[in-house]
Write a protein that holds these residues in place. Sequence first.
Motif, PDB file in Angstrom:
ATOM      1  N   SER A   6       2.137   1.896  -3.369  1.00  0.00           N
ATOM      2  CA  SER A   6       1.163   1.963  -4.459  1.00  0.00           C
ATOM      3  C   SER A   6       1.019   3.399  -4.956  1.00  0.00           C
ATOM      4  O   SER A   6       1.471   4.348  -4.315  1.00  0.00           O
ATOM      5  CB  SER A   6      -0.197   1.438  -3.998  1.00  0.00           C
ATOM      6  N   SER A   7       0.373   3.544  -6.087  1.00  0.00           N
ATOM      7  CA  SER A   7       0.228   4.875  -6.664  1.00  0.00           C
ATOM      8  C   SER A   7      -0.996   5.591  -6.096  1.00  0.00           C
ATOM      9  O   SER A   7      -1.195   6.764  -6.349  1.00  0.00           O
ATOM     10  CB  SER A   7       0.111   4.759  -8.185  1.00  0.00           C
ATOM     11  N   SER A   8      -1.814   4.874  -5.320  1.00  0.00           N
ATOM     12  CA  SER A   8      -3.021   5.499  -4.762  1.00  0.00           C
ATOM     13  C   SER A   8      -2.686   6.350  -3.542  1.00  0.00           C
ATOM     14  O   SER A   8      -2.068   5.865  -2.586  1.00  0.00           O
ATOM     15  CB  SER A   8      -4.026   4.410  -4.380  1.00  0.00           C
ATOM     16  N   PHE A   9      -3.116   7.597  -3.559  1.00  0.00           N
ATOM     17  CA  PHE A   9      -2.837   8.524  -2.471  1.00  0.00           C
ATOM     18  C   PHE A   9      -3.482   8.040  -1.178  1.00  0.00           C
ATOM     19  O   PHE A   9      -2.861   8.018  -0.110  1.00  0.00           O
ATOM     20  CB  PHE A   9      -3.350   9.919  -2.843  1.00  0.00           C
ATOM     21  N   ALA A  10      -4.755   7.614  -1.269  1.00  0.00           N
ATOM     22  CA  ALA A  10      -5.498   7.175  -0.082  1.00  0.00           C
ATOM     23  C   ALA A  10      -4.787   5.994   0.574  1.00  0.00           C
ATOM     24  O   ALA A  10      -4.626   5.955   1.799  1.00  0.00           O
ATOM     25  CB  ALA A  10      -6.917   6.795  -0.466  1.00  0.00           C
ATOM     26  N   ALA A  11      -4.347   5.023  -0.241  1.00  0.00           N
ATOM     27  CA  ALA A  11      -3.679   3.842   0.307  1.00  0.00           C
ATOM     28  C   ALA A  11      -2.406   4.237   1.046  1.00  0.00           C
ATOM     29  O   ALA A  11      -2.117   3.725   2.128  1.00  0.00           O
ATOM     30  CB  ALA A  11      -3.343   2.865  -0.819  1.00  0.00           C
ATOM     31  N   ARG A  12      -1.673   5.186   0.456  1.00  0.00           N
ATOM     32  CA  ARG A  12      -0.425   5.611   1.092  1.00  0.00           C
ATOM     33  C   ARG A  12      -0.700   6.294   2.425  1.00  0.00           C
ATOM     34  O   ARG A  12      -0.007   6.055   3.411  1.00  0.00           O
ATOM     35  CB  ARG A  12       0.351   6.549   0.162  1.00  0.00           C
ATOM     36  N   LEU A  68       0.842  -1.210   0.000  1.00  0.00           N
ATOM     37  CA  LEU A  68       0.000   0.000   0.000  1.00  0.00           C
ATOM     38  C   LEU A  68       0.874   1.257   0.000  1.00  0.00           C
ATOM     39  O   LEU A  68       0.591   2.226  -0.703  1.00  0.00           O
ATOM     40  CB  LEU A  68      -0.923   0.016   1.219  1.00  0.00           C
TER      41      LEU A  68
END
Lengths: 251, 262
Positions: B91-97, B88
Amino acid sequence: MLIEPIISVNNLNKYFFSPDKSLKIDAVKNVTVDIFQGEVVVVIGPSGAGKSTFLRCLNGLEDFDSGTIVIDKIPLDHHHKNRLEIRKEVGMVFQSFNLFPHMTVGKNISLAVRRVRKKSVSECDKITVDLLEKVGITDKIDSYPGQLSGGQQQRVAIARALAMNPKVMLFDEATSALDPEMISEVLDVMKNLAKDGMTMVVVTHEMGFAREAGSRILFMDNGEIVEDRKVEDFFLDPIEDRSKAFLSKVL
Amino acid sequence: MIFVRKAVFIDSIKYILFLSFIVFILTVSSSNMNYNWQWYRVPGYIFTYSADGSLEAGRLLKGLGVTVRISAISLVLAFIIGMITALLRLSSSFAARVVSRIYLELIRNTPLLIQLFVIYFVISPVFNISPFVSAILALSLFEGAYASEIIRGGINAIPKGQWESAYSLGMSSIDTYRYIILPQTFKQVLPPLTGQAVSLIKDSALVSTIAIFDLTMAGQAIISETFLTFEIWFTVALIYLLMTISISTFVHYLEKRNSYAH
Protein backbone atom coordinates in the motif's frame (compact mmCIF):
# COMPACT_ATOMS: atom_id res chain seq x y z
CA MET A 1 -18.56 31.99 -30.02
CA LEU A 2 -15.38 30.35 -28.80
CA ILE A 3 -15.19 26.54 -29.05
CA GLU A 4 -13.81 24.89 -25.94
CA PRO A 5 -11.01 22.40 -26.55
CA ILE A 6 -11.69 18.89 -25.27
CA ILE A 7 -8.05 18.51 -24.20
CA SER A 8 -6.16 21.53 -23.02
CA VAL A 9 -2.51 21.13 -22.04
CA ASN A 10 -0.66 24.12 -20.69
CA ASN A 11 3.10 24.30 -20.14
CA LEU A 12 3.44 20.63 -19.25
CA ASN A 13 6.78 19.50 -17.86
CA LYS A 14 7.98 16.13 -16.77
CA TYR A 15 11.53 15.12 -16.06
CA PHE A 16 13.44 12.04 -14.99
CA PHE A 17 16.76 11.78 -13.24
CA SER A 18 19.48 9.51 -14.54
CA PRO A 19 20.20 6.58 -12.17
CA ASP A 20 23.11 8.40 -10.48
CA LYS A 21 20.95 11.56 -10.11
CA SER A 22 23.55 13.68 -11.87
CA LEU A 23 21.56 14.28 -15.05
CA LYS A 24 18.10 15.77 -15.31
CA ILE A 25 16.37 14.52 -18.42
CA ASP A 26 13.34 16.36 -19.78
CA ALA A 27 10.82 13.77 -20.93
CA VAL A 28 8.17 16.41 -21.66
CA LYS A 29 9.21 20.05 -21.89
CA ASN A 30 6.93 23.10 -21.98
CA VAL A 31 4.22 21.34 -23.96
CA THR A 32 1.21 23.54 -24.65
CA VAL A 33 -1.48 22.27 -26.95
CA ASP A 34 -5.26 22.41 -27.38
CA ILE A 35 -7.07 19.53 -29.00
CA PHE A 36 -10.63 19.94 -30.24
CA GLN A 37 -13.53 17.55 -30.68
CA GLY A 38 -13.18 15.31 -33.75
CA GLU A 39 -9.51 15.99 -34.34
CA VAL A 40 -7.15 13.11 -35.08
CA VAL A 41 -3.84 14.29 -33.70
CA VAL A 42 -0.87 12.17 -34.72
CA VAL A 43 2.19 12.49 -32.51
CA ILE A 44 5.41 11.56 -34.28
CA GLY A 45 9.11 11.96 -33.65
CA PRO A 46 12.28 10.00 -33.04
CA SER A 47 12.27 7.39 -30.27
CA GLY A 48 12.96 8.91 -26.88
CA ALA A 49 11.25 12.14 -27.90
CA GLY A 50 8.69 11.86 -25.07
CA LYS A 51 5.68 11.01 -27.23
CA SER A 52 4.51 8.09 -25.09
CA THR A 53 5.24 9.90 -21.84
CA PHE A 54 3.18 12.86 -23.04
CA LEU A 55 0.33 10.54 -24.00
CA ARG A 56 0.46 8.72 -20.69
CA CYS A 57 0.28 12.02 -18.83
CA LEU A 58 -3.05 12.71 -20.53
CA ASN A 59 -4.91 10.01 -18.60
CA GLY A 60 -2.86 10.21 -15.43
CA LEU A 61 -0.87 7.01 -15.90
CA GLU A 62 2.20 9.16 -15.56
CA ASP A 63 2.57 12.00 -13.04
CA PHE A 64 3.90 15.30 -14.31
CA ASP A 65 6.02 17.89 -12.54
CA SER A 66 4.43 21.15 -13.58
CA GLY A 67 1.79 22.57 -15.89
CA THR A 68 -1.91 21.80 -16.26
CA ILE A 69 -4.01 19.30 -18.15
CA VAL A 70 -7.75 19.87 -18.48
CA ILE A 71 -9.87 17.25 -20.22
CA ASP A 72 -13.54 17.82 -20.89
CA LYS A 73 -13.46 20.69 -18.34
CA ILE A 74 -12.07 18.39 -15.60
CA PRO A 75 -8.60 19.33 -14.34
CA LEU A 76 -6.18 16.43 -13.95
CA ASP A 77 -4.83 17.21 -10.50
CA HIS A 78 -4.20 15.57 -7.15
CA HIS A 79 -7.87 14.80 -6.64
CA HIS A 80 -8.26 11.11 -7.15
CA LYS A 81 -11.89 11.56 -8.09
CA ASN A 82 -11.00 13.82 -11.01
CA ARG A 83 -8.45 11.32 -12.21
CA LEU A 84 -11.01 8.49 -12.22
CA GLU A 85 -13.53 10.77 -13.94
CA ILE A 86 -11.05 11.63 -16.69
CA ARG A 87 -10.07 7.99 -17.20
CA LYS A 88 -13.73 7.14 -17.77
CA GLU A 89 -13.82 9.62 -20.66
CA VAL A 90 -10.40 8.80 -22.10
CA GLY A 91 -9.81 5.37 -23.62
CA MET A 92 -6.32 4.04 -24.15
CA VAL A 93 -4.84 1.37 -26.38
CA PHE A 94 -1.38 0.05 -25.52
CA GLN A 95 1.48 -1.26 -27.60
CA SER A 96 1.39 -4.61 -25.79
CA PHE A 97 -2.44 -4.95 -25.83
CA ASN A 98 -2.61 -5.64 -22.05
CA LEU A 99 -5.75 -7.72 -22.28
CA PHE A 100 -6.76 -9.55 -19.12
CA PRO A 101 -5.52 -13.10 -19.82
CA HIS A 102 -7.80 -14.81 -17.29
CA MET A 103 -11.01 -13.49 -18.83
CA THR A 104 -12.79 -14.23 -22.08
CA VAL A 105 -12.89 -11.60 -24.79
CA GLY A 106 -16.48 -10.79 -23.85
CA LYS A 107 -15.59 -10.33 -20.18
CA ASN A 108 -12.56 -8.21 -21.08
CA ILE A 109 -14.84 -5.81 -22.90
CA SER A 110 -17.77 -5.74 -20.49
CA LEU A 111 -15.95 -5.69 -17.13
CA ALA A 112 -15.33 -1.95 -16.86
CA VAL A 113 -18.72 -1.09 -18.36
CA ARG A 114 -20.32 -3.15 -15.65
CA ARG A 115 -18.09 -2.03 -12.76
CA VAL A 116 -17.41 1.58 -13.66
CA ARG A 117 -20.37 2.66 -15.80
CA LYS A 118 -22.68 0.43 -13.71
CA LYS A 119 -24.67 -0.72 -16.73
CA SER A 120 -26.98 -3.72 -16.50
CA VAL A 121 -25.82 -7.14 -17.67
CA SER A 122 -28.06 -7.07 -20.72
CA GLU A 123 -26.77 -3.62 -21.71
CA CYS A 124 -23.19 -4.85 -21.27
CA ASP A 125 -23.89 -7.87 -23.48
CA LYS A 126 -25.33 -5.64 -26.19
CA ILE A 127 -22.37 -3.24 -26.07
CA THR A 128 -19.94 -6.17 -26.24
CA VAL A 129 -21.60 -7.75 -29.27
CA ASP A 130 -21.91 -4.41 -31.07
CA LEU A 131 -18.28 -3.53 -30.54
CA LEU A 132 -16.96 -6.94 -31.55
CA GLU A 133 -18.92 -6.48 -34.75
CA LYS A 134 -17.36 -3.06 -35.20
CA VAL A 135 -13.82 -4.46 -34.89
CA GLY A 136 -14.73 -7.52 -36.95
CA ILE A 137 -14.30 -10.49 -34.59
CA THR A 138 -17.80 -11.52 -33.50
CA ASP A 139 -16.93 -15.23 -33.32
CA LYS A 140 -14.27 -14.82 -30.61
CA ILE A 141 -16.49 -13.61 -27.76
CA ASP A 142 -15.88 -16.73 -25.66
CA SER A 143 -12.19 -17.13 -26.52
CA TYR A 144 -9.37 -16.24 -24.18
CA PRO A 145 -6.83 -13.60 -25.28
CA GLY A 146 -4.10 -16.25 -25.47
CA GLN A 147 -6.03 -17.98 -28.24
CA LEU A 148 -6.08 -14.91 -30.50
CA SER A 149 -3.53 -13.51 -32.92
CA GLY A 150 -1.81 -10.23 -32.09
CA GLY A 151 -4.01 -8.29 -34.51
CA GLN A 152 -7.16 -9.79 -33.03
CA GLN A 153 -5.97 -9.04 -29.50
CA GLN A 154 -5.32 -5.42 -30.36
CA ARG A 155 -8.77 -5.11 -31.94
CA VAL A 156 -10.29 -6.53 -28.75
CA ALA A 157 -8.27 -3.98 -26.79
CA ILE A 158 -9.73 -1.22 -28.96
CA ALA A 159 -13.23 -2.59 -28.41
CA ARG A 160 -12.57 -2.74 -24.67
CA ALA A 161 -11.58 0.93 -24.59
CA LEU A 162 -14.54 1.92 -26.80
CA ALA A 163 -16.98 0.06 -24.56
CA MET A 164 -16.64 2.83 -22.00
CA ASN A 165 -17.99 5.19 -24.65
CA PRO A 166 -15.04 7.58 -24.22
CA LYS A 167 -14.87 11.10 -25.59
CA VAL A 168 -11.19 10.74 -26.47
CA MET A 169 -9.09 7.75 -27.53
CA LEU A 170 -5.33 7.54 -26.97
CA PHE A 171 -3.25 5.11 -29.02
CA ASP A 172 0.26 4.37 -27.76
CA GLU A 173 2.12 2.77 -30.68
CA ALA A 174 -0.82 0.43 -31.13
CA THR A 175 0.71 -1.39 -34.12
CA SER A 176 4.38 -1.52 -33.10
CA ALA A 177 4.20 -4.98 -31.50
CA LEU A 178 2.33 -6.55 -34.42
CA ASP A 179 3.54 -8.79 -37.21
CA PRO A 180 3.53 -6.84 -40.49
CA GLU A 181 0.57 -8.72 -41.97
CA MET A 182 -1.62 -7.77 -39.01
CA ILE A 183 -0.87 -4.06 -38.92
CA SER A 184 -3.43 -3.16 -41.56
CA GLU A 185 -6.36 -4.86 -39.82
CA VAL A 186 -5.74 -2.72 -36.74
CA LEU A 187 -5.09 0.45 -38.74
CA ASP A 188 -8.37 -0.10 -40.62
CA VAL A 189 -10.27 -0.15 -37.32
CA MET A 190 -8.52 3.04 -36.30
CA LYS A 191 -9.26 4.73 -39.63
CA ASN A 192 -12.94 3.85 -39.30
CA LEU A 193 -12.96 5.33 -35.83
CA ALA A 194 -11.45 8.53 -37.17
CA LYS A 195 -14.07 8.64 -39.92
CA ASP A 196 -16.82 8.28 -37.31
CA GLY A 197 -15.58 11.50 -35.71
CA MET A 198 -13.79 10.11 -32.66
CA THR A 199 -11.28 12.49 -31.10
CA MET A 200 -7.99 10.64 -31.20
CA VAL A 201 -4.41 11.23 -30.09
CA VAL A 202 -2.21 8.69 -31.83
CA VAL A 203 1.46 8.00 -31.18
CA THR A 204 2.65 6.00 -34.16
CA HIS A 205 5.41 5.32 -36.64
CA GLU A 206 2.90 4.62 -39.41
CA MET A 207 3.28 7.65 -41.67
CA GLY A 208 0.68 6.21 -44.05
CA PHE A 209 -1.91 6.31 -41.29
CA ALA A 210 -0.88 9.85 -40.31
CA ARG A 211 -1.37 11.06 -43.87
CA GLU A 212 -4.60 9.24 -44.52
CA ALA A 213 -6.48 9.58 -41.26
CA GLY A 214 -4.71 12.32 -39.35
CA SER A 215 -5.90 15.90 -39.20
CA ARG A 216 -2.97 17.35 -37.33
CA ILE A 217 0.65 16.44 -36.63
CA LEU A 218 2.56 17.09 -33.43
CA PHE A 219 6.22 16.55 -34.16
CA MET A 220 8.14 16.02 -30.92
CA ASP A 221 11.85 15.89 -30.23
CA ASN A 222 13.65 15.94 -26.86
CA GLY A 223 10.35 16.38 -25.03
CA GLU A 224 9.31 19.50 -26.93
CA ILE A 225 6.68 20.02 -29.60
CA VAL A 226 8.80 21.16 -32.51
CA GLU A 227 5.99 21.52 -35.02
CA ASP A 228 2.22 21.61 -34.61
CA ARG A 229 0.74 21.66 -38.11
CA LYS A 230 -2.01 20.38 -40.34
CA VAL A 231 -1.09 16.99 -41.77
CA GLU A 232 -0.82 18.05 -45.43
CA ASP A 233 1.24 21.14 -44.56
CA PHE A 234 3.63 19.16 -42.42
CA PHE A 235 4.39 16.50 -44.99
CA LEU A 236 4.61 18.91 -47.94
CA ASP A 237 6.49 21.67 -46.25
CA PRO A 238 8.17 20.93 -42.91
CA ILE A 239 9.65 24.09 -41.40
CA GLU A 240 12.13 22.99 -38.78
CA ASP A 241 15.42 21.27 -39.60
CA ARG A 242 14.67 18.50 -37.10
CA SER A 243 11.37 17.64 -38.78
CA LYS A 244 13.03 17.67 -42.19
CA ALA A 245 15.76 15.33 -40.97
CA PHE A 246 13.17 12.99 -39.40
CA LEU A 247 10.96 12.93 -42.49
CA SER A 248 13.88 12.22 -44.78
CA LYS A 249 14.59 9.11 -42.71
CA VAL A 250 11.06 7.72 -42.45
CA LEU A 251 9.58 8.51 -45.84
CA MET B 1 7.49 -45.73 -27.40
CA ILE B 2 9.72 -48.75 -26.81
CA PHE B 3 12.35 -46.45 -25.28
CA VAL B 4 9.84 -44.97 -22.90
CA ARG B 5 8.77 -48.44 -21.74
CA LYS B 6 12.36 -49.44 -21.23
CA ALA B 7 13.03 -46.30 -19.18
CA VAL B 8 9.98 -46.99 -17.01
CA PHE B 9 11.14 -50.58 -16.51
CA ILE B 10 14.63 -49.50 -15.41
CA ASP B 11 13.15 -46.86 -13.09
CA SER B 12 10.90 -49.45 -11.47
CA ILE B 13 13.83 -51.81 -10.90
CA LYS B 14 15.81 -48.99 -9.25
CA TYR B 15 12.84 -48.13 -7.07
CA ILE B 16 12.33 -51.71 -5.92
CA LEU B 17 16.06 -52.11 -5.19
CA PHE B 18 15.98 -48.91 -3.14
CA LEU B 19 12.94 -50.06 -1.15
CA SER B 20 14.48 -53.47 -0.47
CA PHE B 21 17.60 -51.73 0.79
CA ILE B 22 15.56 -49.63 3.24
CA VAL B 23 13.62 -52.65 4.49
CA PHE B 24 16.90 -54.56 4.85
CA ILE B 25 18.44 -51.77 6.97
CA LEU B 26 15.34 -51.61 9.17
CA THR B 27 15.21 -55.36 9.70
CA VAL B 28 18.91 -55.58 10.50
CA SER B 29 18.81 -52.64 12.90
CA SER B 30 15.69 -53.82 14.69
CA SER B 31 16.99 -57.37 15.03
CA ASN B 32 20.24 -55.95 16.42
CA MET B 33 18.16 -54.07 18.95
CA ASN B 34 16.11 -57.16 19.65
CA TYR B 35 13.02 -55.09 19.00
CA ASN B 36 9.78 -56.95 19.45
CA TRP B 37 7.47 -55.83 16.63
CA GLN B 38 3.83 -55.81 17.62
CA TRP B 39 2.06 -54.30 14.61
CA TYR B 40 -1.13 -56.20 15.46
CA ARG B 41 -1.70 -53.84 18.38
CA VAL B 42 -1.67 -50.70 16.20
CA PRO B 43 -5.15 -50.97 14.57
CA GLY B 44 -6.69 -50.80 18.04
CA TYR B 45 -5.42 -47.26 18.36
CA ILE B 46 -6.92 -46.28 15.03
CA PHE B 47 -10.32 -47.92 15.46
CA THR B 48 -11.67 -49.38 18.62
CA TYR B 49 -14.86 -50.97 19.89
CA SER B 50 -16.81 -49.01 22.42
CA ALA B 51 -18.58 -50.56 25.41
CA ASP B 52 -21.78 -51.26 23.46
CA GLY B 53 -19.85 -53.01 20.66
CA SER B 54 -20.03 -50.33 17.95
CA LEU B 55 -16.91 -49.19 16.07
CA GLU B 56 -15.49 -45.80 17.08
CA ALA B 57 -12.37 -43.74 16.45
CA GLY B 58 -9.28 -44.85 18.34
CA ARG B 59 -6.94 -42.49 20.13
CA LEU B 60 -4.76 -41.83 17.10
CA LEU B 61 -7.76 -41.02 14.95
CA LYS B 62 -9.15 -38.70 17.64
CA GLY B 63 -5.76 -36.96 17.74
CA LEU B 64 -5.89 -36.69 13.96
CA GLY B 65 -9.27 -34.98 14.29
CA VAL B 66 -7.73 -32.30 16.52
CA THR B 67 -4.79 -31.87 14.13
CA VAL B 68 -7.14 -31.50 11.16
CA ARG B 69 -9.32 -28.96 12.99
CA ILE B 70 -6.36 -26.86 14.11
CA SER B 71 -4.70 -27.06 10.70
CA ALA B 72 -7.84 -26.24 8.75
CA ILE B 73 -8.76 -23.20 10.84
CA SER B 74 -5.14 -21.98 10.89
CA LEU B 75 -4.91 -22.44 7.14
CA VAL B 76 -7.88 -20.18 6.50
CA LEU B 77 -6.65 -17.59 9.02
CA ALA B 78 -3.06 -17.76 7.71
CA PHE B 79 -4.33 -17.09 4.22
CA ILE B 80 -6.38 -14.09 5.34
CA ILE B 81 -3.49 -12.72 7.43
CA GLY B 82 -1.08 -13.30 4.54
CA MET B 83 -3.38 -11.54 2.12
CA ILE B 84 -3.90 -8.51 4.35
CA THR B 85 -0.18 -8.26 5.17
CA ALA B 86 0.77 -8.47 1.49
CA LEU B 87 -1.69 -5.71 0.60
CA LEU B 88 -0.48 -3.55 3.50
CA ARG B 89 3.13 -3.95 2.40
CA LEU B 90 2.20 -2.89 -1.12
CA SER B 91 0.00 0.00 0.00
CA SER B 92 1.01 3.62 -0.32
CA SER B 93 0.57 4.26 3.41
CA PHE B 94 3.87 4.50 5.27
CA ALA B 95 2.36 3.36 8.59
CA ALA B 96 0.80 0.26 7.00
CA ARG B 97 4.10 -0.69 5.41
CA VAL B 98 6.01 -0.28 8.68
CA VAL B 99 3.51 -2.24 10.77
CA SER B 100 3.39 -5.14 8.31
CA ARG B 101 7.17 -5.14 8.04
CA ILE B 102 7.64 -5.33 11.82
CA TYR B 103 5.16 -8.21 12.06
CA LEU B 104 6.94 -10.03 9.27
CA GLU B 105 10.45 -9.67 10.66
CA LEU B 106 9.34 -10.54 14.18
CA ILE B 107 7.66 -13.76 13.07
CA ARG B 108 10.22 -14.88 10.53
CA ASN B 109 13.24 -14.35 12.77
CA THR B 110 12.06 -16.17 15.90
CA PRO B 111 11.37 -19.91 16.35
CA LEU B 112 7.78 -21.07 16.08
CA LEU B 113 8.15 -23.00 19.33
CA ILE B 114 9.02 -19.79 21.19
CA GLN B 115 6.09 -17.95 19.59
CA LEU B 116 3.83 -20.77 20.71
CA PHE B 117 5.15 -20.53 24.27
CA VAL B 118 4.86 -16.75 24.35
CA ILE B 119 1.24 -16.92 23.24
CA TYR B 120 0.39 -19.83 25.54
CA PHE B 121 2.25 -18.78 28.69
CA VAL B 122 2.28 -14.97 28.42
CA ILE B 123 -0.63 -13.79 26.31
CA SER B 124 -3.29 -16.43 26.88
CA PRO B 125 -3.53 -15.98 30.69
CA VAL B 126 -3.99 -12.24 30.21
CA PHE B 127 -6.83 -12.57 27.72
CA ASN B 128 -8.06 -15.90 29.05
CA ILE B 129 -7.54 -17.78 25.78
CA SER B 130 -7.86 -21.56 25.62
CA PRO B 131 -4.89 -23.73 24.54
CA PHE B 132 -6.76 -24.64 21.36
CA VAL B 133 -7.15 -20.97 20.38
CA SER B 134 -3.54 -20.21 21.37
CA ALA B 135 -2.37 -22.98 19.05
CA ILE B 136 -4.43 -21.65 16.16
CA LEU B 137 -3.25 -18.11 16.84
CA ALA B 138 0.44 -19.10 16.86
CA LEU B 139 0.20 -21.28 13.76
CA SER B 140 -1.78 -18.82 11.68
CA LEU B 141 0.41 -15.86 12.63
CA PHE B 142 3.52 -17.89 11.77
CA GLU B 143 2.37 -19.33 8.46
CA GLY B 144 0.58 -16.08 7.56
CA ALA B 145 3.91 -14.26 7.51
CA TYR B 146 5.30 -16.71 4.97
CA ALA B 147 2.08 -16.75 2.98
CA SER B 148 2.19 -12.96 2.76
CA GLU B 149 5.63 -13.04 1.17
CA ILE B 150 4.43 -15.60 -1.36
CA ILE B 151 1.34 -13.53 -2.19
CA ARG B 152 3.35 -10.30 -2.40
CA GLY B 153 5.77 -11.96 -4.80
CA GLY B 154 2.85 -13.16 -6.88
CA ILE B 155 1.29 -9.69 -7.04
CA ASN B 156 4.61 -8.12 -8.01
CA ALA B 157 4.99 -10.66 -10.80
CA ILE B 158 1.83 -9.43 -12.56
CA PRO B 159 2.92 -7.27 -15.52
CA LYS B 160 2.59 -3.51 -15.01
CA GLY B 161 0.42 -3.34 -18.11
CA GLN B 162 -2.40 -5.12 -16.30
CA TRP B 163 -2.64 -2.29 -13.77
CA GLU B 164 -2.34 0.34 -16.45
CA SER B 165 -5.07 -1.06 -18.65
CA ALA B 166 -7.40 -1.44 -15.67
CA TYR B 167 -6.67 2.12 -14.55
CA SER B 168 -7.07 3.46 -18.07
CA LEU B 169 -10.61 2.03 -18.04
CA GLY B 170 -11.39 4.12 -14.98
CA MET B 171 -11.36 1.19 -12.56
CA SER B 172 -10.64 1.85 -8.89
CA SER B 173 -7.68 0.24 -7.09
CA ILE B 174 -10.03 -2.08 -5.21
CA ASP B 175 -11.77 -3.29 -8.37
CA THR B 176 -8.42 -3.67 -10.09
CA TYR B 177 -7.16 -5.90 -7.29
CA ARG B 178 -10.39 -7.82 -7.09
CA TYR B 179 -11.02 -8.54 -10.76
CA ILE B 180 -7.64 -8.24 -12.46
CA ILE B 181 -4.67 -8.67 -10.15
CA LEU B 182 -5.69 -11.15 -7.45
CA PRO B 183 -7.32 -13.76 -9.72
CA GLN B 184 -4.13 -13.90 -11.77
CA THR B 185 -1.99 -13.89 -8.62
CA PHE B 186 -3.78 -16.91 -7.15
CA LYS B 187 -3.12 -19.03 -10.18
CA GLN B 188 0.57 -18.24 -9.86
CA VAL B 189 0.92 -18.66 -6.11
CA LEU B 190 -1.22 -21.77 -5.68
CA PRO B 191 1.75 -24.19 -5.85
CA PRO B 192 3.95 -22.32 -3.34
CA LEU B 193 0.95 -21.70 -1.07
CA THR B 194 0.26 -25.44 -1.12
CA GLY B 195 3.81 -26.00 0.04
CA GLN B 196 3.10 -23.58 2.87
CA ALA B 197 -0.09 -25.46 3.77
CA VAL B 198 1.91 -28.68 3.97
CA SER B 199 4.40 -26.91 6.26
CA LEU B 200 1.54 -25.77 8.45
CA ILE B 201 0.23 -29.30 8.90
CA LYS B 202 3.69 -30.53 9.80
CA ASP B 203 4.38 -27.60 12.13
CA SER B 204 1.07 -28.27 13.89
CA ALA B 205 2.85 -31.18 15.59
CA LEU B 206 4.45 -28.55 17.83
CA VAL B 207 1.14 -27.77 19.51
CA SER B 208 1.53 -31.05 21.40
CA THR B 209 3.91 -29.07 23.64
CA ILE B 210 1.10 -26.92 25.02
CA ALA B 211 -1.07 -29.79 26.21
CA ILE B 212 -3.21 -30.24 23.13
CA PHE B 213 -4.13 -33.82 22.27
CA ASP B 214 -3.31 -33.70 18.59
CA LEU B 215 -2.01 -36.60 16.54
CA THR B 216 1.56 -36.24 17.81
CA MET B 217 0.50 -35.95 21.44
CA ALA B 218 -1.76 -39.01 21.09
CA GLY B 219 1.16 -40.98 19.66
CA GLN B 220 3.43 -39.86 22.47
CA ALA B 221 0.89 -40.82 25.12
CA ILE B 222 0.29 -44.27 23.63
CA ILE B 223 4.04 -44.93 23.43
CA SER B 224 4.62 -43.97 27.03
CA GLU B 225 1.99 -46.50 28.05
CA THR B 226 2.83 -49.36 25.68
CA PHE B 227 6.44 -48.89 24.48
CA LEU B 228 5.31 -49.47 20.87
CA THR B 229 7.84 -46.81 19.86
CA PHE B 230 8.54 -47.87 16.28
CA GLU B 231 5.05 -48.94 15.31
CA ILE B 232 3.30 -45.83 16.60
CA TRP B 233 5.81 -43.30 15.26
CA PHE B 234 5.75 -44.99 11.84
CA THR B 235 1.96 -44.94 11.89
CA VAL B 236 1.85 -41.28 12.95
CA ALA B 237 4.33 -40.33 10.22
CA LEU B 238 2.27 -42.25 7.66
CA ILE B 239 -0.91 -40.43 8.70
CA TYR B 240 0.82 -37.02 8.31
CA LEU B 241 2.12 -38.16 4.93
CA LEU B 242 -1.35 -39.19 3.78
CA MET B 243 -2.74 -35.78 4.80
CA THR B 244 -0.09 -33.72 3.06
CA ILE B 245 -0.06 -35.83 -0.09
CA SER B 246 -3.83 -35.64 -0.46
CA ILE B 247 -3.65 -31.83 -0.19
CA SER B 248 -0.94 -31.63 -2.86
CA THR B 249 -2.89 -33.95 -5.14
CA PHE B 250 -6.10 -32.00 -4.71
CA VAL B 251 -4.39 -28.68 -5.49
CA HIS B 252 -2.69 -30.20 -8.51
CA TYR B 253 -6.12 -31.26 -9.76
CA LEU B 254 -7.48 -27.72 -9.15
CA GLU B 255 -4.58 -26.22 -11.08
CA LYS B 256 -5.19 -28.45 -14.07
CA ARG B 257 -8.91 -27.72 -14.09
CA ASN B 258 -8.47 -23.95 -13.89
CA SER B 259 -5.69 -23.48 -16.41
CA TYR B 260 -6.27 -21.14 -19.32
CA ALA B 261 -4.40 -20.58 -22.54
CA HIS B 262 -1.58 -18.07 -22.40
